[in-house]
Design an enzyme around this catalytic site. Structure first.
Site, PDB file in Angstrom:
ATOM      1  N   ASP A  85      -7.981  -0.610  -0.599  1.00 58.82           N
ATOM      2  CA  ASP A  85      -8.015  -0.437   1.014  1.00 58.82           C
ATOM      3  C   ASP A  85      -8.895  -1.571   1.150  1.00 58.82           C
ATOM      4  OD1 ASP A  85      -5.819   1.839   0.790  1.00 58.82           O
ATOM      5  OD2 ASP A  85      -7.547   2.966   1.109  1.00 58.82           O
ATOM      6  N   ASP A  88       2.998   6.918   5.151  1.00 58.18           N
ATOM      7  CA  ASP A  88       2.190   7.877   5.475  1.00 58.18           C
ATOM      8  C   ASP A  88       3.393   9.590   5.751  1.00 58.18           C
ATOM      9  OD1 ASP A  88       0.893   5.676   4.718  1.00 58.18           O
ATOM     10  OD2 ASP A  88       0.553   5.450   6.256  1.00 58.18           O
TER      11      ASP A  88
END
EC number: 4.3.2.10
Length: 257
Positions: A11, A130
């Site tokens: 990330d 997600d």
């Protein structure tokens, strides 16, 4: 049988690799290129890079680090973050990425999946989802703009419906990011992944929850996913990729070594 893949996830926020818990409270864990090189040397099958605030802040991935990663590693890698046009996708592929992943932009404009597939082929189009378990409705739902807590919002989509929709529109792979499990290292959500596996005809990548080597074995054996993505266990040195692959091989999981 096709070999299962081990995929470290990096990330990226403000030019650094970060990691949070359940998509919140991110801390810096290292620099992009050295971490990518380390994982490639340890035996990762591919890497995924998420610029986690790009979509929420209406910008796109910084191409400079994409090219630096491509120069340094010799395994496939995928990039995601704010890609919402053919031109932006083409630029990232031209700078060395092997695949591009879209998440929030696809929720805003689902036809983007078809346009990207028509232009580049479905083999390099990955959809990130997600997903979170909503206890009130006892169902799995999809969130958008999850890289920024202030921007995160619910969508109209139930996870299973969105999985079917993105396949219909031409995606080549799906990464299912299970938000409830993210960063807590208690194991992948085998129930949700198994449900999605039944309706998923493209490669399915599990994300969220890895804490032990046994968790990887379980997600391959029980949920029958094609790849397992993880971050904190690799960033913090809890699991070595080479040792993980040996463990999986010894437990009869088809794995590249």
């Amino acid at each position: 049988m096709l070999a299962k893949r081990i995929v470290p996830c990096l990330d990226v926020k403000e030019g650094k690799v970060v990691k949070g818990v359940q998509f919140r409270n991110h801390e810096i864990v290292g620099d992009i290129v050295p971490l990518a090189a380390r994982y490639a040397e340890e035996g990762a099958d591919e890497l995924v890079f998420y610029d986690i605030t790009a979509s929420a802040h209406d910008r796109v991935i910084d191409k400079s680090w994409v090219s630096r990663v491509a120069e340094r590693i010799d395994i496939p890698f995928c990039v995601a973050g704010g890609i919402k046009t053919i031109a932006q996708a083409r630029e990232k592929l031209a700078f060395g990425a092997d695949k591009i992943s879209i998440n929030s932009p696809a929720l805003t404009d689902p036809s983007l999946i078809e346009r990207l597939q028509d232009e580049f082929g479905r083999q390099c189009i990955v959809i990130g989802i997600d997903s979170y378990f909503d206890a009130q409705s006892n169902s799995y739902k999809v969130k958008q703009f999850t890289g920024d807590e202030a921007a995160t919002k619910d969508t109209q989509w139930f996870t299973q419906d969105w999985v079917q929709e993105v396949q219909k529109r031409g995606c080549g792979e799906i990464v299912l990011n299970v938000m409830n499990q993210d960063g807590v290292r208690q194991g992948y959500d085998l129930k949700q992944l198994s449900i999605v596996r039944e309706i998923c005809d493209v490669p399915l990548i599990a994300s969220g929850g890895a804490g032990t080597m046994a968790h990887f074995k379980d997600v391959f054996e029980i949920a029958r996913v094609d790849a397992a993505l993880a971050a904190s266990v690799f960033h913090k040195g809890i699991i070595d990729i080479g040792e993980l692959k040996n463990y999986l091989f010894e437990n009869s999981i088809a794995i590249r070594r």
